[in-house]
Design an enzyme around this catalytic site. Structure first.
Site, PDB file in Angstrom:
ATOM      1  N   GLY A  16       0.801  -1.224   0.000  1.00  0.00           N
ATOM      2  CA  GLY A  16       0.000   0.000   0.000  1.00  0.00           C
ATOM      3  C   GLY A  16       0.832   1.271   0.000  1.00  0.00           C
ATOM      4  O   GLY A  16       1.890   1.355  -0.627  1.00  0.00           O
ATOM      5  N   ASP A  36       7.365  -3.501   9.296  1.00  0.00           N
ATOM      6  CA  ASP A  36       6.026  -4.077   9.130  1.00  0.00           C
ATOM      7  C   ASP A  36       5.948  -5.372   9.926  1.00  0.00           C
ATOM      8  O   ASP A  36       6.968  -5.971  10.266  1.00  0.00           O
ATOM      9  CB  ASP A  36       5.744  -4.360   7.639  1.00  0.00           C
ATOM     10  CG  ASP A  36       4.272  -4.225   7.284  1.00  0.00           C
ATOM     11  OD1 ASP A  36       3.906  -3.312   6.536  1.00  0.00           O
ATOM     12  OD2 ASP A  36       3.452  -5.044   7.787  1.00  0.00           O
ATOM     13  N   ASN A  87       3.103   5.615   8.997  1.00  0.00           N
ATOM     14  CA  ASN A  87       2.095   5.252   8.001  1.00  0.00           C
ATOM     15  C   ASN A  87       1.220   4.068   8.413  1.00  0.00           C
ATOM     16  O   ASN A  87       0.056   4.000   8.010  1.00  0.00           O
ATOM     17  CB  ASN A  87       2.806   4.955   6.670  1.00  0.00           C
ATOM     18  CG  ASN A  87       1.906   4.234   5.696  1.00  0.00           C
ATOM     19  OD1 ASN A  87       1.056   4.849   5.049  1.00  0.00           O
ATOM     20  ND2 ASN A  87       2.054   2.903   5.609  1.00  0.00           N
ATOM     21  N   TYR A  91      -8.188   0.758   9.147  1.00  0.00           N
ATOM     22  CA  TYR A  91      -9.402   1.567   8.973  1.00  0.00           C
ATOM     23  C   TYR A  91     -10.632   0.693   8.738  1.00  0.00           C
ATOM     24  O   TYR A  91     -11.322   0.851   7.722  1.00  0.00           O
ATOM     25  CB  TYR A  91      -9.213   2.587   7.845  1.00  0.00           C
ATOM     26  CG  TYR A  91      -8.509   2.068   6.604  1.00  0.00           C
ATOM     27  CD1 TYR A  91      -9.219   1.549   5.534  1.00  0.00           C
ATOM     28  CD2 TYR A  91      -7.120   2.094   6.511  1.00  0.00           C
ATOM     29  CE1 TYR A  91      -8.581   1.084   4.391  1.00  0.00           C
ATOM     30  CE2 TYR A  91      -6.459   1.627   5.382  1.00  0.00           C
ATOM     31  CZ  TYR A  91      -7.197   1.121   4.328  1.00  0.00           C
ATOM     32  OH  TYR A  91      -6.557   0.653   3.205  1.00  0.00           O
ATOM     33  N   SER A 139      -5.839  11.137   7.325  1.00  0.00           N
ATOM     34  CA  SER A 139      -6.834  10.805   6.304  1.00  0.00           C
ATOM     35  C   SER A 139      -7.751  11.992   6.102  1.00  0.00           C
ATOM     36  O   SER A 139      -8.004  12.767   7.037  1.00  0.00           O
ATOM     37  CB  SER A 139      -7.659   9.591   6.757  1.00  0.00           C
ATOM     38  OG  SER A 139      -8.774   9.425   5.891  1.00  0.00           O
ATOM     39  N   TYR A 152     -12.053   5.287  13.665  1.00  0.00           N
ATOM     40  CA  TYR A 152     -10.918   5.608  12.789  1.00  0.00           C
ATOM     41  C   TYR A 152     -10.719   7.124  12.679  1.00  0.00           C
ATOM     42  O   TYR A 152      -9.609   7.633  12.810  1.00  0.00           O
ATOM     43  CB  TYR A 152     -11.172   4.993  11.409  1.00  0.00           C
ATOM     44  CG  TYR A 152     -10.133   5.349  10.368  1.00  0.00           C
ATOM     45  CD1 TYR A 152      -8.817   4.918  10.504  1.00  0.00           C
ATOM     46  CD2 TYR A 152     -10.469   6.117   9.254  1.00  0.00           C
ATOM     47  CE1 TYR A 152      -7.860   5.240   9.545  1.00  0.00           C
ATOM     48  CE2 TYR A 152      -9.530   6.437   8.298  1.00  0.00           C
ATOM     49  CZ  TYR A 152      -8.223   6.000   8.450  1.00  0.00           C
ATOM     50  OH  TYR A 152      -7.278   6.320   7.506  1.00  0.00           O
ATOM     51  N   LYS A 156      -7.421   9.383  13.766  1.00  0.00           N
ATOM     52  CA  LYS A 156      -6.644  10.229  12.851  1.00  0.00           C
ATOM     53  C   LYS A 156      -6.736  11.696  13.267  1.00  0.00           C
ATOM     54  O   LYS A 156      -5.776  12.462  13.093  1.00  0.00           O
ATOM     55  CB  LYS A 156      -7.115  10.037  11.410  1.00  0.00           C
ATOM     56  CG  LYS A 156      -6.817   8.636  10.852  1.00  0.00           C
ATOM     57  CD  LYS A 156      -5.330   8.330  10.781  1.00  0.00           C
ATOM     58  CE  LYS A 156      -5.027   7.050  10.009  1.00  0.00           C
ATOM     59  NZ  LYS A 156      -3.598   6.732   9.936  1.00  0.00           N
ATOM     60  N   PRO A 182      -4.499  11.451   2.888  1.00  0.00           N
ATOM     61  CA  PRO A 182      -5.001  10.931   1.610  1.00  0.00           C
ATOM     62  C   PRO A 182      -6.522  10.832   1.631  1.00  0.00           C
ATOM     63  O   PRO A 182      -7.129  10.673   2.687  1.00  0.00           O
ATOM     64  CB  PRO A 182      -4.406   9.515   1.537  1.00  0.00           C
ATOM     65  CG  PRO A 182      -3.466   9.382   2.694  1.00  0.00           C
ATOM     66  CD  PRO A 182      -3.862  10.400   3.701  1.00  0.00           C
ATOM     67  N   LEU A 184      -9.709   8.410  -0.199  1.00  0.00           N
ATOM     68  CA  LEU A 184      -9.788   6.960  -0.425  1.00  0.00           C
ATOM     69  C   LEU A 184      -8.870   6.582  -1.590  1.00  0.00           C
ATOM     70  O   LEU A 184      -9.028   7.083  -2.699  1.00  0.00           O
ATOM     71  CB  LEU A 184     -11.238   6.554  -0.726  1.00  0.00           C
ATOM     72  CG  LEU A 184     -11.485   5.072  -1.001  1.00  0.00           C
ATOM     73  CD1 LEU A 184     -11.073   4.211   0.190  1.00  0.00           C
ATOM     74  CD2 LEU A 184     -12.956   4.831  -1.346  1.00  0.00           C
TER      75      LEU A 184
HETATM   76  N1  LIG Z   1      -5.915   3.504   1.441  1.00  0.00           N
HETATM   77  C1  LIG Z   1      -6.705   4.492   1.780  1.00  0.00           C
HETATM   78  O1  LIG Z   1      -7.788   4.705   1.218  1.00  0.00           O
HETATM   79  C2  LIG Z   1      -6.281   5.454   2.858  1.00  0.00           C
HETATM   80  C3  LIG Z   1      -6.918   6.708   2.917  1.00  0.00           C
HETATM   81  C4  LIG Z   1      -6.550   7.604   3.908  1.00  0.00           C
HETATM   82  C5  LIG Z   1      -5.569   7.245   4.822  1.00  0.00           C
HETATM   83  N2  LIG Z   1      -4.976   6.019   4.758  1.00  0.00           N
HETATM   84  C6  LIG Z   1      -3.975   5.689   5.747  1.00  0.00           C
HETATM   85  O2  LIG Z   1      -2.784   5.335   5.079  1.00  0.00           O
HETATM   86  C7  LIG Z   1      -2.078   4.342   5.811  1.00  0.00           C
HETATM   87  C8  LIG Z   1      -1.783   3.148   4.922  1.00  0.00           C
HETATM   88  O3  LIG Z   1      -3.001   2.678   4.349  1.00  0.00           O
HETATM   89  P1  LIG Z   1      -2.971   1.478   3.289  1.00  0.00           P
HETATM   90  O4  LIG Z   1      -4.260   1.508   2.566  1.00  0.00           O
HETATM   91  O5  LIG Z   1      -1.695   1.534   2.527  1.00  0.00           O
HETATM   92  O6  LIG Z   1      -2.972   0.233   4.274  1.00  0.00           O
HETATM   93  P2  LIG Z   1      -2.446  -1.276   4.028  1.00  0.00           P
HETATM   94  O7  LIG Z   1      -3.324  -2.139   4.851  1.00  0.00           O
HETATM   95  O8  LIG Z   1      -2.312  -1.548   2.575  1.00  0.00           O
HETATM   96  O9  LIG Z   1      -0.985  -1.228   4.638  1.00  0.00           O
HETATM   97  C9  LIG Z   1      -0.779  -1.060   6.008  1.00  0.00           C
HETATM   98  C10 LIG Z   1       0.462  -1.799   6.389  1.00  0.00           C
HETATM   99  O10 LIG Z   1       0.623  -1.636   7.820  1.00  0.00           O
HETATM  100  C11 LIG Z   1       1.061  -2.891   8.338  1.00  0.00           C
HETATM  101  N3  LIG Z   1       0.758  -2.990   9.763  1.00  0.00           N
HETATM  102  C12 LIG Z   1      -0.433  -3.301  10.336  1.00  0.00           C
HETATM  103  N4  LIG Z   1      -0.307  -3.364  11.664  1.00  0.00           N
HETATM  104  C13 LIG Z   1       0.991  -3.112  11.942  1.00  0.00           C
HETATM  105  C14 LIG Z   1       1.736  -3.063  13.139  1.00  0.00           C
HETATM  106  N5  LIG Z   1       1.163  -3.292  14.329  1.00  0.00           N
HETATM  107  N6  LIG Z   1       3.060  -2.768  13.065  1.00  0.00           N
HETATM  108  C15 LIG Z   1       3.656  -2.551  11.873  1.00  0.00           C
HETATM  109  N7  LIG Z   1       2.997  -2.595  10.706  1.00  0.00           N
HETATM  110  C16 LIG Z   1       1.675  -2.869  10.734  1.00  0.00           C
HETATM  111  C17 LIG Z   1       0.307  -3.911   7.513  1.00  0.00           C
HETATM  112  O11 LIG Z   1       0.914  -5.194   7.610  1.00  0.00           O
HETATM  113  C18 LIG Z   1       0.390  -3.302   6.118  1.00  0.00           C
HETATM  114  O12 LIG Z   1       1.521  -3.724   5.420  1.00  0.00           O
HETATM  115  C19 LIG Z   1      -2.954   4.016   7.025  1.00  0.00           C
HETATM  116  O13 LIG Z   1      -2.526   4.760   8.137  1.00  0.00           O
HETATM  117  C20 LIG Z   1      -4.326   4.469   6.589  1.00  0.00           C
HETATM  118  O14 LIG Z   1      -5.155   4.803   7.674  1.00  0.00           O
HETATM  119  C21 LIG Z   1      -5.318   5.121   3.791  1.00  0.00           C
END
Ligand SMILES: NC(=O)c1ccc[n+]([C@@H]2O[C@H](COP(=O)([O-])OP(=O)(O)OC[C@H]3O[C@@H](n4cnc5c(N)ncnc54)[C@H](O)[C@@H]3O)[C@@H](O)[C@H]2O)c1
Length: 247
Positions: A16, A36, A87, A91, A139, A152, A156, A182, A184
């Site tokens: 991600g 991770d 990061n 959510y 977010s 969530y 944030k 970001p 969605l």
């Molecule tokens: N994708 C979206 O739509 C979006 C939108 C706004 C904000 N965000 C924020 O962006 C960030 C990343 O989102 P994403 O969609 O890439 O998520 P994702 O689930 O693809 O990636 C998150 C990563 O965090 C790791 N992780 C989970 N728990 C952990 C822990 N305890 N210690 C270390 N690593 C851990 C997971 O293994 C994963 O690799 C998050 O904080 C999310 O809230 C995402």
């Protein structure tokens, strides 16, 4: 002249946004440690593909002992640490009435305690360098408050408060602290959860720029926040969501 050989930690770097951010910082020339609980092999391959230096570490950011051991390992390997990208986050959409105290704590633990532990352990090294960048991934929900994401959104919004107060606490030491928000974004997790029932279509319809956000759309803002020349920008929440939250 831009200095691009800093040392960066990116949490949640296995996939991600975190993977995209780790690769982007490495492409600039920074040495990157990706943390991770999952397998960092794919990220390591992508960083190698851009000729970057990468230290993958299995770290659960909710475990302070693991976090401080990981900071020590990064500093031992790279000789310092100056950039922290908080990061890792979850959510899960849960109707408020169905949200248990365990759900609430799980979300706060990763999304709020995680950045606290990581930043707290890393900070002495940023101070020692007299230069640092902390970027907290929040977010656009902090502006929108979607009903299925109460816990969530709260986590944030807490991270936005952390960003502002910490910016004041460390600003005199050449360290900036900003939040990147970001909208969605099409990561695998978002596709599986928030986007599963037409969420992407709904969000796209309220954006000024009507395309689905991808991790690559966030990279230039991350780079800007970490840039040498952005040293007077701190305590801010930069919303990169195709123009959704202001409408
Ligand atoms: N994708 C979206 O739509 C979006 C939108 C706004 C904000 N965000 C924020 O962006 C960030 C990343 O989102 P994403 O969609 O890439 O998520 P994702 O689930 O693809 O990636 C998150 C990563 O965090 C790791 N992780 C989970 N728990 C952990 C822990 N305890 N210690 C270390 N690593 C851990 C997971 O293994 C994963 O690799 C998050 O904080 C999310 O809230 C995402």
């Amino acid at each position: 002249m831009a200095i691009t050989d800093r040392v960066a930690v990116v949490t949640g770097a296995a996939r991600g946004l975190g993977q995209e951010f780790a690769v982007a910082l490495a492409r600039l020339g920074h040495r990157v440690s990706g943390w991770d609980i999952g397998d960092l092999g794919e990220t390591a391959d992508r960083v190698a593909g851009v000729g970057g230096e990468f230290l993958p570490l299995k770290v659960d950011v909710t475990e302070p002992v693991q976090v401080s051991a990981a900071v020590d390992e990064v500093v031992e390997r790279f000789g310092g640490l100056q950039i922290v990208v908080n990061n890792a986050g979850i959510y899960p959409p849960i109707p408020f009435e169905d949200t248990t105290i365990d759900d609430w704590r799980r979300i706060m633990r990763l999304n709020l305690e995680g950045p606290f532990s990581v930043t707290h352990a890393a900070l002495p090294h940023l101070r020692a360098a007299g230069w640092g960048r902390v970027v907290n991934v929040v977010s656009a929900v902090v502006f929108l408050g979607p009903p299925e994401l109460v816990a969530y959104t709260t986590s944030k919004a807490g991270l936005v408060g952390f960003t502002r107060a910490l910016a004041n606490a460390v600003g005199a030491d050449g360290i900036t602290v900003n939040a990147l928000a970001p909208g969605l974004t099409s990561t695998d997790t978002a596709v599986k959860t928030t986007g599963a029932d037409g969420g992407f279509e709904r969000v796209r319809a309220r954006q000024a720029i009507p395309h689905t956000e991808s991790p690559a759309d966030l990279v230039s803002t991350l780079e800007y926040l970490c840039d040498e020349r952005s040293g007077f920008l701190t305590g801010q929440t930069i919303n990169v969501d195709g123009g959704s939250a202001f409408r």
